[in-house]
Motif scaffolding. Structure first.
Motif, PDB file in Angstrom:
ATOM      1  N   LYS A 151      -3.633 -14.056   7.297  1.00  0.00           N
ATOM      2  CA  LYS A 151      -3.708 -12.742   7.907  1.00  0.00           C
ATOM      3  C   LYS A 151      -3.340 -11.629   6.946  1.00  0.00           C
ATOM      4  O   LYS A 151      -3.404 -10.467   7.293  1.00  0.00           O
ATOM      5  N   GLU A 152      -2.946 -11.985   5.733  1.00  0.00           N
ATOM      6  CA  GLU A 152      -2.631 -10.976   4.741  1.00  0.00           C
ATOM      7  C   GLU A 152      -3.894 -10.379   4.124  1.00  0.00           C
ATOM      8  O   GLU A 152      -3.827  -9.412   3.390  1.00  0.00           O
ATOM      9  N   LEU A 153      -5.060 -11.005   4.399  1.00  0.00           N
ATOM     10  CA  LEU A 153      -6.304 -10.493   3.847  1.00  0.00           C
ATOM     11  C   LEU A 153      -6.674  -9.172   4.510  1.00  0.00           C
ATOM     12  O   LEU A 153      -6.369  -8.940   5.674  1.00  0.00           O
ATOM     13  N   THR A 154      -7.365  -8.315   3.768  1.00  0.00           N
ATOM     14  CA  THR A 154      -7.795  -7.033   4.295  1.00  0.00           C
ATOM     15  C   THR A 154      -9.027  -7.239   5.165  1.00  0.00           C
ATOM     16  O   THR A 154      -9.995  -7.857   4.757  1.00  0.00           O
ATOM     17  N   THR A 177      -0.593  -2.662  12.337  1.00  0.00           N
ATOM     18  CA  THR A 177      -0.402  -2.147  10.979  1.00  0.00           C
ATOM     19  C   THR A 177       0.462  -0.891  10.994  1.00  0.00           C
ATOM     20  O   THR A 177       1.263  -0.668  10.083  1.00  0.00           O
ATOM     21  N   GLU A 178       0.300  -0.074  12.030  1.00  0.00           N
ATOM     22  CA  GLU A 178       1.107   1.146  12.143  1.00  0.00           C
ATOM     23  C   GLU A 178       2.591   0.811  12.282  1.00  0.00           C
ATOM     24  O   GLU A 178       3.453   1.482  11.693  1.00  0.00           O
ATOM     25  N   LYS A 179       2.908  -0.235  13.039  1.00  0.00           N
ATOM     26  CA  LYS A 179       4.308  -0.642  13.180  1.00  0.00           C
ATOM     27  C   LYS A 179       4.878  -1.087  11.833  1.00  0.00           C
ATOM     28  O   LYS A 179       6.039  -0.818  11.521  1.00  0.00           O
ATOM     29  N   LYS A 180       4.054  -1.795  11.045  1.00  0.00           N
ATOM     30  CA  LYS A 180       4.510  -2.217   9.718  1.00  0.00           C
ATOM     31  C   LYS A 180       4.746  -1.004   8.816  1.00  0.00           C
ATOM     32  O   LYS A 180       5.672  -0.992   8.005  1.00  0.00           O
ATOM     33  N   LEU A 181       3.907   0.002   8.958  1.00  0.00           N
ATOM     34  CA  LEU A 181       4.047   1.202   8.137  1.00  0.00           C
ATOM     35  C   LEU A 181       5.338   1.946   8.450  1.00  0.00           C
ATOM     36  O   LEU A 181       5.933   2.571   7.580  1.00  0.00           O
ATOM     37  N   TYR A 182       5.770   1.894   9.704  1.00  0.00           N
ATOM     38  CA  TYR A 182       7.038   2.537  10.061  1.00  0.00           C
ATOM     39  C   TYR A 182       8.215   1.884   9.336  1.00  0.00           C
ATOM     40  O   TYR A 182       9.203   2.545   9.015  1.00  0.00           O
ATOM     41  N   GLN A 183       8.080   0.564   9.085  1.00  0.00           N
ATOM     42  CA  GLN A 183       9.169  -0.157   8.430  1.00  0.00           C
ATOM     43  C   GLN A 183       9.093  -0.032   6.911  1.00  0.00           C
ATOM     44  O   GLN A 183      10.050   0.383   6.268  1.00  0.00           O
ATOM     45  N   THR A 184       7.923  -0.386   6.364  1.00  0.00           N
ATOM     46  CA  THR A 184       7.745  -0.318   4.908  1.00  0.00           C
ATOM     47  C   THR A 184       6.346   0.211   4.612  1.00  0.00           C
ATOM     48  O   THR A 184       5.361  -0.515   4.787  1.00  0.00           O
ATOM     49  N   PRO A 185       6.231   1.456   4.194  1.00  0.00           N
ATOM     50  CA  PRO A 185       4.897   2.015   3.897  1.00  0.00           C
ATOM     51  C   PRO A 185       4.336   1.479   2.572  1.00  0.00           C
ATOM     52  O   PRO A 185       4.286   2.182   1.563  1.00  0.00           O
ATOM     53  N   ASP A 186       3.910   0.203   2.587  1.00  0.00           N
ATOM     54  CA  ASP A 186       3.369  -0.402   1.379  1.00  0.00           C
ATOM     55  C   ASP A 186       1.880  -0.072   1.233  1.00  0.00           C
ATOM     56  O   ASP A 186       1.210   0.338   2.183  1.00  0.00           O
ATOM     57  N   ASN A 187       1.371  -0.321   0.031  1.00  0.00           N
ATOM     58  CA  ASN A 187      -0.051  -0.082  -0.212  1.00  0.00           C
ATOM     59  C   ASN A 187      -0.926  -1.011   0.616  1.00  0.00           C
ATOM     60  O   ASN A 187      -2.027  -0.644   1.015  1.00  0.00           O
ATOM     61  N   LYS A 188      -0.448  -2.238   0.875  1.00  0.00           N
ATOM     62  CA  LYS A 188      -1.237  -3.213   1.632  1.00  0.00           C
ATOM     63  C   LYS A 188      -1.576  -2.678   3.021  1.00  0.00           C
ATOM     64  O   LYS A 188      -2.726  -2.753   3.469  1.00  0.00           O
ATOM     65  N   GLU A 189      -0.594  -2.123   3.712  1.00  0.00           N
ATOM     66  CA  GLU A 189      -0.836  -1.595   5.049  1.00  0.00           C
ATOM     67  C   GLU A 189      -1.762  -0.385   5.012  1.00  0.00           C
ATOM     68  O   GLU A 189      -2.623  -0.215   5.876  1.00  0.00           O
ATOM     69  N   LEU A 190      -1.594   0.457   4.010  1.00  0.00           N
ATOM     70  CA  LEU A 190      -2.462   1.634   3.891  1.00  0.00           C
ATOM     71  C   LEU A 190      -3.901   1.218   3.611  1.00  0.00           C
ATOM     72  O   LEU A 190      -4.847   1.817   4.145  1.00  0.00           O
ATOM     73  N   ILE A 191      -4.091   0.184   2.796  1.00  0.00           N
ATOM     74  CA  ILE A 191      -5.440  -0.316   2.507  1.00  0.00           C
ATOM     75  C   ILE A 191      -6.058  -0.923   3.766  1.00  0.00           C
ATOM     76  O   ILE A 191      -7.260  -0.758   4.035  1.00  0.00           O
ATOM     77  N   ASP A 192      -5.235  -1.628   4.558  1.00  0.00           N
ATOM     78  CA  ASP A 192      -5.727  -2.177   5.824  1.00  0.00           C
ATOM     79  C   ASP A 192      -6.188  -1.065   6.761  1.00  0.00           C
ATOM     80  O   ASP A 192      -7.242  -1.173   7.407  1.00  0.00           O
ATOM     81  N   MET A 193      -5.403  -0.004   6.850  1.00  0.00           N
ATOM     82  CA  MET A 193      -5.771   1.125   7.707  1.00  0.00           C
ATOM     83  C   MET A 193      -7.064   1.775   7.218  1.00  0.00           C
ATOM     84  O   MET A 193      -7.917   2.175   8.025  1.00  0.00           O
ATOM     85  N   LEU A 194      -7.209   1.883   5.904  1.00  0.00           N
ATOM     86  CA  LEU A 194      -8.427   2.460   5.349  1.00  0.00           C
ATOM     87  C   LEU A 194      -9.640   1.578   5.669  1.00  0.00           C
ATOM     88  O   LEU A 194     -10.725   2.085   5.995  1.00  0.00           O
TER      89      LEU A 194
END
Length: 322
Positions: free
Chosen positions: A93-96, A169-186
């Motif tokens: 599930k870590e894949l984009t 992904t938004e919940k993960k961003l609240y905890q740690t705004p990593d590039n992985k989550e931002l790329i997933d959102m994109l």
């Protein structure tokens, strides 16, 4: 790959070995020989085969009066099975994730109905496996509408998946705004753009079908056609809402990241100023100058400490550390 299906007298759609009048011909990524078979044996127009296999082809209806053939290109949503966020193992599930749309061609001609696609898709598989009730290969208009209804329902399923994925992904961003989550959102945002573009062209194609000029409509199929239009309009509305939410979420996190960066730069600036004070004092006392006040080692050290404490107090009072 070419497959042939026909609905028997008991209402069961089963696979047959060779094409018969009233059957359904399913072509998935046909080879050169299979394309020639569709053209020469089945009678599909070459330009219809070519349009159905064009990955960039948008949804539309094409009709040829000379041979009485109708081509319906409809965009359907697609996601690879290994990228399914529900069925995949937790480690994968870590894949984009990214959804896309692909064209599906339906050719209505005398004696046959033909579906042509570049890739295998769940919508056609559902019809072939008998999961769709009321399917009859001899009733071409109903066959087309049932296929379009299945595609529109698939849009709604994937849109709900995108909504769940974006919330997660938004919940993960609240905890740690990593590039992985931002790329997933994109990736999800791009998927909604693909969906929005395809749904608009699909809706326009359905509107043309409702006029009944190129495809003959029957009274028994009116409710089915209305159901397809309702599902497509609901998908268009959901796509617009989710796209707006996702876009505003991305903008919000961009502002949060910018504010955090400004705060870090402010802290670093304060630290730089405070550390520069001892350097200035020690540098002044280190010069070869006569008659300095208290020319002893302890005095510049004490003066530097007092100056640093005063600077920290002033910055603290101006709320520069928050």
């Amino acid at each position: 790959m070419l497959e042939f299906y026909k609905t028997n007298e008991q209402g069961v759609t089963a696979r047959i070995e060779s094409p018969e009048p009233g059957c359904w011909v399913n072509a998935i990524a046909p080879t050169y020989e299979e394309r020639n078979y569709l053209i020469e044996k089945i009678g599909v127009l070459p330009e219809f085969v070519k349009s159905s296999l064009d990955e960039e082809e948008s949804a539309h209806i094409d009709y040829d009066d000379d041979v009485d053939q109708t081509l319906v290109i409809f965009d359907y949503p697609n996601m690879n099975e290994e990228e399914d966020p529900i069925n995949r193992p937790q480690k994968e599930k870590e894949l984009t994730l990214q959804y896309m749309t692909l064209p599906l061609g339906v050719v209505i001609l005398k004696g046959y109905i033909v579906t042509i696609s570049l890739y295998e898709n769940n919508n056609v598989n559902d019809l072939a496996s008998g999961r769709v009730k009321g399917l009859d290969t001899k009733l071409k208009t109903r066959f087309l509408l049932l296929l379009l209804l299945r595609i529109s329902q698939r849009y709604l399923i994937y849109l709900r998946q995108i909504d769940r994925l974006s919330s997660r992904t938004e919940k993960k961003l609240y905890q740690t705004p990593d590039n992985k989550e931002l790329i997933d959102m994109l990736g999800l945002e791009k998927s909604l753009v693909y969906f929005s573009t395809s749904l608009k062209s699909d809706e326009l194609t359905l509107s043309k079908i409702m006029r009944g000029r190129q495809i003959k409509l029957y009274e028994d199929d009116e409710d089915l056609l209305e159901d397809v239009m309702i599902e497509i309009k609901q998908a268009v509305e959901m796509c617009s809402i989710y796209s707006g939410i996702l876009s505003s979420t991305m903008d919000t996190f961009a502002n949060v990241i910018s504010n955090n960066l400004n705060f870090i730069m402010q802290i670093l600036t304060v630290i730089t100023i405070v550390m520069a004070i001892p350097n200035m004092i020690f540098g002044f006392y280190g010069m070869n100058v006569k008659d300095l006040l208290f020319p002893f080692a302890w005095f510049p050290l004490l003066l530097a400490v007092i100056a640093c404490v005063c600077a920290i107090f002033i910055f603290k009072k101006k709320d520069m550390f928050h």
